[in-house]
Design an enzyme around this catalytic site. Structure first.
Site, short mmCIF file in Angstrom:
data_model
loop_
_atom_site.label_atom_id
_atom_site.label_comp_id
_atom_site.label_asym_id
_atom_site.label_seq_id
_atom_site.Cartn_x
_atom_site.Cartn_y
_atom_site.Cartn_z
N GLY A 1 0.63 -4.93 1.03
CA GLY A 1 -0.57 -4.97 0.20
C GLY A 1 -0.34 -5.63 -1.15
CD GLU B 1 1.75 -5.45 5.82
OE1 GLU B 1 2.52 -6.38 6.14
OE2 GLU B 1 0.97 -5.53 4.86
CD GLU C 1 -2.23 -7.50 3.13
OE1 GLU C 1 -2.07 -6.31 2.76
OE2 GLU C 1 -2.59 -7.81 4.27
CB ALA D 1 -0.89 -0.01 1.23
C1 HXC Z 1 5.06 4.36 -1.22
C2 HXC Z 1 6.95 3.40 -2.07
C3 HXC Z 1 6.60 2.15 -1.51
C4 HXC Z 1 5.39 2.07 -0.77
C5 HXC Z 1 8.46 1.92 -2.54
N1 HXC Z 1 8.11 3.21 -2.70
N2 HXC Z 1 7.56 1.26 -1.81
N3 HXC Z 1 6.17 4.48 -1.93
N4 HXC Z 1 4.66 3.21 -0.65
N5 HXC Z 1 4.94 0.94 -0.22
C6 HXC Z 1 8.82 4.25 -3.44
C7 HXC Z 1 10.01 4.78 -2.66
O1 HXC Z 1 9.60 5.76 -1.74
C8 HXC Z 1 10.84 5.37 -3.79
O2 HXC Z 1 10.32 6.61 -4.20
C9 HXC Z 1 10.59 4.40 -4.92
O3 HXC Z 1 9.38 3.73 -4.63
C10 HXC Z 1 11.68 3.36 -5.07
O4 HXC Z 1 11.86 2.72 -3.81
P1 HXC Z 1 13.29 2.52 -3.11
O5 HXC Z 1 13.01 2.24 -1.69
O6 HXC Z 1 14.19 3.63 -3.45
O7 HXC Z 1 13.77 1.20 -3.89
P2 HXC Z 1 14.76 0.05 -3.36
O8 HXC Z 1 15.90 0.66 -2.61
O9 HXC Z 1 15.02 -0.79 -4.56
O10 HXC Z 1 13.90 -0.77 -2.29
C11 HXC Z 1 12.75 -1.50 -2.68
C12 HXC Z 1 11.91 -1.91 -1.43
C13 HXC Z 1 11.59 -0.66 -0.61
C14 HXC Z 1 12.69 -2.91 -0.57
C15 HXC Z 1 10.64 -2.58 -1.96
O11 HXC Z 1 11.04 0.36 -1.47
C16 HXC Z 1 10.60 -0.88 0.49
O12 HXC Z 1 10.93 -1.40 1.54
N6 HXC Z 1 9.37 -0.42 0.29
C17 HXC Z 1 8.32 -0.50 1.30
C18 HXC Z 1 7.83 -1.92 1.45
C19 HXC Z 1 6.75 -1.98 2.50
O13 HXC Z 1 6.96 -1.66 3.68
N7 HXC Z 1 5.57 -2.39 2.08
C20 HXC Z 1 4.40 -2.51 2.97
C21 HXC Z 1 3.65 -1.22 2.95
S1 HXC Z 1 2.41 -1.23 4.14
P3 HXC Z 1 11.05 8.03 -3.80
O14 HXC Z 1 10.33 9.00 -4.65
O15 HXC Z 1 10.79 8.21 -2.35
O16 HXC Z 1 12.49 7.84 -4.13
C22 HXC Z 1 1.17 -2.04 3.43
C23 HXC Z 1 -0.04 -2.07 4.26
C24 HXC Z 1 -0.87 -3.19 3.90
O17 HXC Z 1 1.21 -2.57 2.37
C25 HXC Z 1 -2.18 -3.04 4.47
C26 HXC Z 1 -3.10 -2.55 3.46
C27 HXC Z 1 -3.35 -3.48 2.36
#
Ligand code: HXC
Length: 260
Positions: free
Chosen positions: A111, A134, A114, A68
């Site tokens: 998400g 999360e 999911e 998400a």
């Molecule tokens: C918003 C995101 C994002 C996310 C990545 N980006 N994941 N933006 N929400 N979930 C954005 C980053 O901010 C960045 O933009 C760009 O995508 C590239 O990401 P990087 O982190 O620079 O890439 P990398 O170093 O290759 O790392 C990849 C990654 C990491 C390991 C996937 O991005 C990451 O950990 N993302 C979050 C994963 C996460 O926690 N997902 C769960 C979310 S909570 P900018 O512009 O900032 O450079 C969730 C809730 C579920 O899903 C409940 C509801 C369904």
């Protein structure tokens, strides 16, 4: 159609497979509200389209979806999430009647994992990573992860993934039954389309009924599930395609399904 965050194409000899690509490359397909709205709209339109018999949902080679959209959620309040029933519309993937194959390359996190698990068949590219991170941002899976992951891989691995936030790779996902096949990432989408074409060429009513019957096994006990299955089975005897399928077998020819 003028979608901005998904790309829709039609595939297969009969163009009866809808291919949906999540397309927010700069954000690794983070699932913002507008993307989910477009996806919901597209899926609803396929259910209404008599030409579509199966859907393939995919992302990019780097990310199916990284979760998400955290930037969108950062400042939300309990008041808002409760009153708007935040994420309730994510259920539409699961509610879609047409079978959906998720073709997952790269990150399927939070998400993203999911949404993939809400699909009917999961195929992974050999670079796929599945996780529920999360906990690392102070929350819990909210799109069905705690339930669907546990049903797919069992309690211990689901707890491990959800409590540590650490992802598993495609091979482990296959061993544990989260995905049914792993392919080299370059051919994943084509392989998913091949399977989708096999499904789309069946009777669409039968395919939907099969899906409904299997989905029910997740919600009810065995006796109820068996009763439900038999009721749907009996109902196929009111369907043209059942008669046509059996008649074609007996007459040693290919069936001509009419979706009725
Ligand atoms: C918003 C995101 C994002 C996310 C990545 N980006 N994941 N933006 N929400 N979930 C954005 C980053 O901010 C960045 O933009 C760009 O995508 C590239 O990401 P990087 O982190 O620079 O890439 P990398 O170093 O290759 O790392 C990849 C990654 C990491 C390991 C996937 O991005 C990451 O950990 N993302 C979050 C994963 C996460 O926690 N997902 C769960 C979310 S909570 P900018 O512009 O900032 O450079 C969730 C809730 C579920 O899903 C409940 C509801 C369904």
């Amino acid at each position: 159609n003028d979608y901005k965050e998904i790309i829709v194409e039609y595939k297969g000899k009969r163009q009866n497979v809808a291919l949906v690509r999540l397309h927010r490359p700069k954000a690794l397909n983070a699932l913002c509200a507008s993307l989910i709205a477009e996806l919901t709209h597209a899926l609803a339109s396929f259910d209404k389209n008599p030409d579509i018999g199966c859907i393939v949902l995919t992302g990019s080679e780097k990310a199916f979806a990284a979760g998400a959209d955290i930037k969108e959620m950062q400042n939300l309040t309990y008041d808002y999430t409760y009153k708007s029933d935040f994420l309730a519309n994510w259920e539409f993937v699961h509610r879609t009647k047409t079978p959906i194959i998720a073709a997952i390359n790269g990150y399927a996190l939070g998400g993203g994992c999911e949404i993939a698990m809400s699909c009917d068949i999961l195929y992974a590219g050999d670079n796929a990573k599945f996780g529920q991170p999360e906990i690392s941002i102070g929350t819990i899976p909210g799109g069905g992860g705690s339930q669907r992951l546990t049903k797919a891989v069992g309690k211990s691995l689901a707890m491990e993934m959800i409590l540590t936030g650490k992802p598993i790779d495609a091979q482990e996902a296959e061993r544990k039954g989260l995905v049914s096949k792993v392919f080299p990432k370059e051919v994943l989408v084509d392989e998913a389309i091949k399977t989708a074409e096999v499904i789309a060429n069946q009777s669409k009513m039968a395919a939907r009924m099969c899906k409904q019957a299997v989905q029910t096994s997740f919600n009810v006990g065995l006796d109820e599930g068996l009763k439900y299955e038999r009721t749907i089975f009996h109902s196929t005897f009111a369907v043209h395609d059942r008669k046509e399928g059996m008649t074609a077998f007996v007459e040693k020819r290919k069936p001509n399904y009419e979706d009725k």
